[in-house]
Design a protein around this motif. Sequence first.
Motif, PDB file in Angstrom:
ATOM      1  N   TYR A 166      38.075  37.601  30.955  1.00  0.00           N
ATOM      2  CA  TYR A 166      39.353  37.290  31.564  1.00  0.00           C
ATOM      3  C   TYR A 166      39.460  38.010  32.906  1.00  0.00           C
ATOM      4  O   TYR A 166      39.299  39.229  32.987  1.00  0.00           O
ATOM      5  N   ARG A 167      39.730  37.262  33.953  1.00  0.00           N
ATOM      6  CA  ARG A 167      39.843  37.825  35.292  1.00  0.00           C
ATOM      7  C   ARG A 167      41.282  38.270  35.575  1.00  0.00           C
ATOM      8  O   ARG A 167      42.246  37.748  35.017  1.00  0.00           O
ATOM      9  N   GLU A 168      41.374  39.242  36.460  1.00  0.00           N
ATOM     10  CA  GLU A 168      42.675  39.792  36.824  1.00  0.00           C
ATOM     11  C   GLU A 168      43.597  38.680  37.326  1.00  0.00           C
ATOM     12  O   GLU A 168      43.201  37.827  38.122  1.00  0.00           O
ATOM     13  N   GLY A 169      44.819  38.684  36.822  1.00  0.00           N
ATOM     14  CA  GLY A 169      45.802  37.665  37.188  1.00  0.00           C
ATOM     15  C   GLY A 169      45.980  36.593  36.146  1.00  0.00           C
ATOM     16  O   GLY A 169      46.987  35.883  36.155  1.00  0.00           O
ATOM     17  N   SER A 170      45.020  36.458  35.230  1.00  0.00           N
ATOM     18  CA  SER A 170      45.154  35.460  34.182  1.00  0.00           C
ATOM     19  C   SER A 170      46.091  35.968  33.090  1.00  0.00           C
ATOM     20  O   SER A 170      46.340  37.170  32.951  1.00  0.00           O
ATOM     21  N   GLU A 171      46.593  35.050  32.284  1.00  0.00           N
ATOM     22  CA  GLU A 171      47.552  35.408  31.233  1.00  0.00           C
ATOM     23  C   GLU A 171      46.926  36.365  30.213  1.00  0.00           C
ATOM     24  O   GLU A 171      47.553  37.358  29.808  1.00  0.00           O
TER      25      GLU A 171
END
Length: 267
Positions: A166-171
């Motif tokens: 999961y990348r930064e900014g994703s839920e």
Amino acid sequence: MGKLNLNFSYSFNGKIWNIISHQEKELLLLEVREDDKFQVHYNLLDADSGQFIAERLTFEESWWIGASSLLSDVILFYTFPDQENPDVKNVFAYDFNHKKILWKKEQQNIIEAVGDCVWLMDTGNDKISCFNIRTGEVLKNSNSNDVLNNDPGRTENKMLEKPFNYREGSEYFNTVSQFLTAGANLHIVRSVDYYEDDQMIVMSYYYPNKNNKLANDLLVVDHEGDHLLQVRLGDDLDGISDDTFFIYNNKLIFVKDNVDFLIYQLN
């Protein structure tokens, strides 16, 4: 369920560059690169017994070499005869039981390897052919459309499980970030690798350290939030990595500081 048990650990003289898993046996091939010597060596580990089947395996090409697949009792390697053009490769098959090279093919790219067949593309004319993994002979009844269509799951390794990234900014990143902020007062950045089953949660995450670079920690907790394992995977990092851990036949496997290889038993 208590703390996780350490099954195996080993420190290499060089960076662990790549790990390839066998699809049917509990074997792992570790590619180790010693940058100062321009030397690559390969180590084949029985992940169940913790014993090496092969150690510091090297070939005539000592640096411009890579491993592609591990299947049956064969390892597929490729070399770069033209370092200016990485798309041009030579391929060879190595029998790790009998410790010998079975066959070689020049100017080929490995497309796929399944069962007794390896699909190679001739870099001169883009022709795709299937070769017997042990003899190197062409299997004339094979259909190149099979590999070109890339049927999903046809080479799936059922023992191997990789985490979600999961990348930064994703839920989902935000959800993990909130959990770590609440539990450890930690502000994570960039990316998180996340795995969950009915017993535990495994997370690998990054956060700024005191030198304004990145630290990478791995944390295992049960569903009550109790810590089962916490390890610093790296510090003073300039960037992030892919696949910081994986699950292999109910074992948690990861690399620490690029050189330490560790296996923990999950259940």
